[in-house]
Design a protein around this motif. Structure first.
Motif, PDB file in Angstrom:
ATOM      1  N   GLY A  94      30.121  19.046  20.708  1.00 41.84           N
ATOM      2  CA  GLY A  94      28.862  19.671  20.301  1.00 41.84           C
ATOM      3  C   GLY A  94      28.988  21.131  19.952  1.00 41.84           C
ATOM      4  N   VAL A 109      31.485  17.405  16.537  1.00 41.82           N
ATOM      5  CA  VAL A 109      30.914  16.373  17.399  1.00 41.82           C
ATOM      6  C   VAL A 109      31.859  15.185  17.415  1.00 41.82           C
ATOM      7  CG1 VAL A 109      28.969  14.827  17.787  1.00 41.82           C
ATOM      8  CG2 VAL A 109      28.571  17.112  16.861  1.00 41.82           C
ATOM      9  N   VAL A 159      25.327  17.697  23.790  1.00 41.24           N
ATOM     10  CA  VAL A 159      25.220  16.361  23.198  1.00 41.24           C
ATOM     11  C   VAL A 159      24.719  15.414  24.282  1.00 41.24           C
ATOM     12  CG1 VAL A 159      26.442  14.494  22.052  1.00 41.24           C
ATOM     13  CG2 VAL A 159      27.075  16.855  21.584  1.00 41.24           C
ATOM     14  N   ARG A 236      20.203  18.190  19.654  1.00 43.50           N
ATOM     15  CA  ARG A 236      20.952  16.958  19.447  1.00 43.50           C
ATOM     16  C   ARG A 236      20.394  15.771  20.236  1.00 43.50           C
ATOM     17  NH1 ARG A 236      25.553  18.564  16.760  1.00 43.50           N
ATOM     18  NH2 ARG A 236      26.378  20.623  17.239  1.00 43.50           N
TER      19      ARG A 236
END
Length: 480
Positions: A94, A109, A159, A236
């Motif tokens: 992330g 990612v 994330v 996210r």
């Protein structure tokens, strides 16, 4: 205790390429063995790699300067220098890489995602690689290119599938501690949580991650409180869960107004309008909390929210909440577009693309910008006349002289090759002939007006010796 750091400025420098070697093979009974200088090694790259075991940017906060190793120089005997070792820097999943102007360079990612933050310099060619039918024994070698150096900013955006948002002390940390195995700090005062906490929740066959985002307050989208420092961790997440405190001790607050304030801050931050929302009425184990939940529940349901009444202490309603979140997460995952394999796109240059551009500047200078001419300039040893002559030949073959003439350059005009900080400036001579036939001794070129002092001193000594020998030959001892 490990400190959580989610934004750092990193100064990276790739390794420089090793210099080429100018050497002549020497062996008994073989005085003219030919050039045998090896090439320099490539400089190491600076590479960022996503590592799931890394959760913070703390190491780069303490050590923000990172440099890869340089390539080794070439040696005689056709021995090339060793390449520099790449510097691999692990970053959390992330991580967003930005330049100093805020432009996104990479969004990293997924495990193993790679981004080259600094490109290592090429190694210089040795004189063995520069030999040609016309230039049989070059007295010079190319220098190694400098490695790329720049400043980048690393920002960590958590994330997770679910984000818990709400006022300080709403019970988010307590909730994530009972839903997962996470053990955040819990206390009875605001802003106990200063860093996002991640937990893994299992509900039947579904497994999802949940993040406890530090408490938000009015003005968070403008940086008030912990505001912008942690709002990016919500970006996210697929599902937003509003944790509302049904047992707040503040008389000027109630769960519905708290929800409106947080929604206003999320809208002001932007980019979160289409995310599914779930409302959790927390602390219903307290009698007043249950009464308040019964009052506001119909209003929240009329707004279209899924509402759950829970208690982190008595664990009331946690099972229903976890399975409901798992269903929403599965639906969000199914709605996401399928990831396609990245295709390799080859974009060849146009046939008439010379690879450089000549522009006339306001002060009368002509500037040459392009990958090839700028790289050649960096690789040239300007203390060696033959190397400078070789550069002139390369620029002439590339068409730089023709473009300068088209741009209106005249003899004696200043020409700069490169940017404003590292340009090489010289006075242009369009009549300069090109070719190896203009070479003199090794390391010399007769086209250069200002030869090296050492070479000039050698010429002066040879002239004095020739003059002395001439006087000795004309001397007649029997002449009166």
């Amino acid at each position: 205790m490990t400190t959580f750091v989610d934004r750092v400025e990193l100064h990276v420098a790739a390794g420089n390429g090793g210099h080429g070697c100018a050497s002549v093979h020497r062996e008994k009974f073989k005085p003219l063995g030919g050039p045998d200088g090896g090439n320099g090694g490539r400089g190491g790259d600076v590479v960022l790699v996503v590592d799931p075991d890394v959760t913070t940017l703390l190491d780069y906060h303490h050590s923000p300067h990172r440099k890869a190793t340089n390539g080794r120089p070439g040696e005689g005997g056709d021995r090339s220098g060793a390449d520099g070792k790449d510097l691999v820097l692990p970053v959390p999943d992330g991580t967003v890489v930005l330049d100093r102007n805020g432009e996104v360079l990479a969004d990293m990612v997924g495990k193993g995602t790679v981004f080259i933050a600094g490109q290592g310099g090429r190694g210089g060619l040795g004189n063995a690689a520069l030999a040609s039918p016309r230039r049989k024994a070059p007295g010079f070698a190319l220098l190694g290119e400098p490695g790329e150096a720049r400043d980048i900013v690393l920002e960590l955006k958590t994330v997770a599938d679910v984000a818990l948002v709400g006022y300080p002390s709403a019970g988010k940390s307590s909730l994530i501690s009972v839903l997962s195995a996470a053990k955040p700090k819990i206390a009875d005062y605001p802003f106990t949580t200063l860093v996002p906490n991640l937990g893994v929740v299992t509900a039947g066959s579904s497994v999802f991650t949940i993040a406890d985002v530090p408490g938000l307050i009015p003005g968070a989208s403008e940086g008030k409180g912990l505001g912008l420092d942690f709002l990016r961790h919500v970006e996210r997440c697929s599902v937003l869960v509003h944790v509302l405190d049904c047992a707040t001790l503040e008389s000027d607050r109630d769960p519905v107004s708290d929800l409106d304030v947080i929604e206003a801050e999320l809208a002001q931050y932007g980019g979160l309008e289409g995310r599914p929302r779930v409302v959790v009425l927390n602390k219903v184990d307290i009698p007043d909390g249950q009464d308040l939940a019964d009052i506001i529940r119909p209003d929240l349901q009329d707004r279209g929210y899924q509402v759950f009444e829970v208690s982190a202490v008595s664990r009331q309603g946690l099972k229903e909440l976890s399975f409901a979140l798992a269903k929403v997460v599965d639906e969000a995952r199914a709605a996401m577009p399928k990831t396609e394999t990245t295709r390799v796109v080859i974009r060849p240059k146009a046939v008439d693309d010379a690879g450089f551009k000549v522009t006339k500047e306001a002060d009368g200078f002509f500037r040459v910008r392009g990958e090839k001419p700028e790289r050649w300039v960096h690789q040239t040893d300007f203390n060696n006349d033959e190397a400078v002559g070789y550069l002139a030949d390369r620029l002439n073959r590339l068409g730089v002289e023709d473009e300068l003439m088209k741009a209106g350059a005249r003899e004696g005009d200043g020409v700069a090759i490169g940017g404003e900080d590292d340009a090489v400036v010289f006075d242009w001579e369009p009549t300069m002939m090109a070719g190896a036939e203009m070479l003199g001794r090794r390391g010399e070129d007769h086209r250069m007006e200002a030869p090296r002092p050492a070479a000039q001193r050698r010429r002066d000594r040879e002239a004095e010796r020739d003059e002395a020998l001439g006087e000795y030959e004309d001397f007649d001892p029997f002449e009166e």
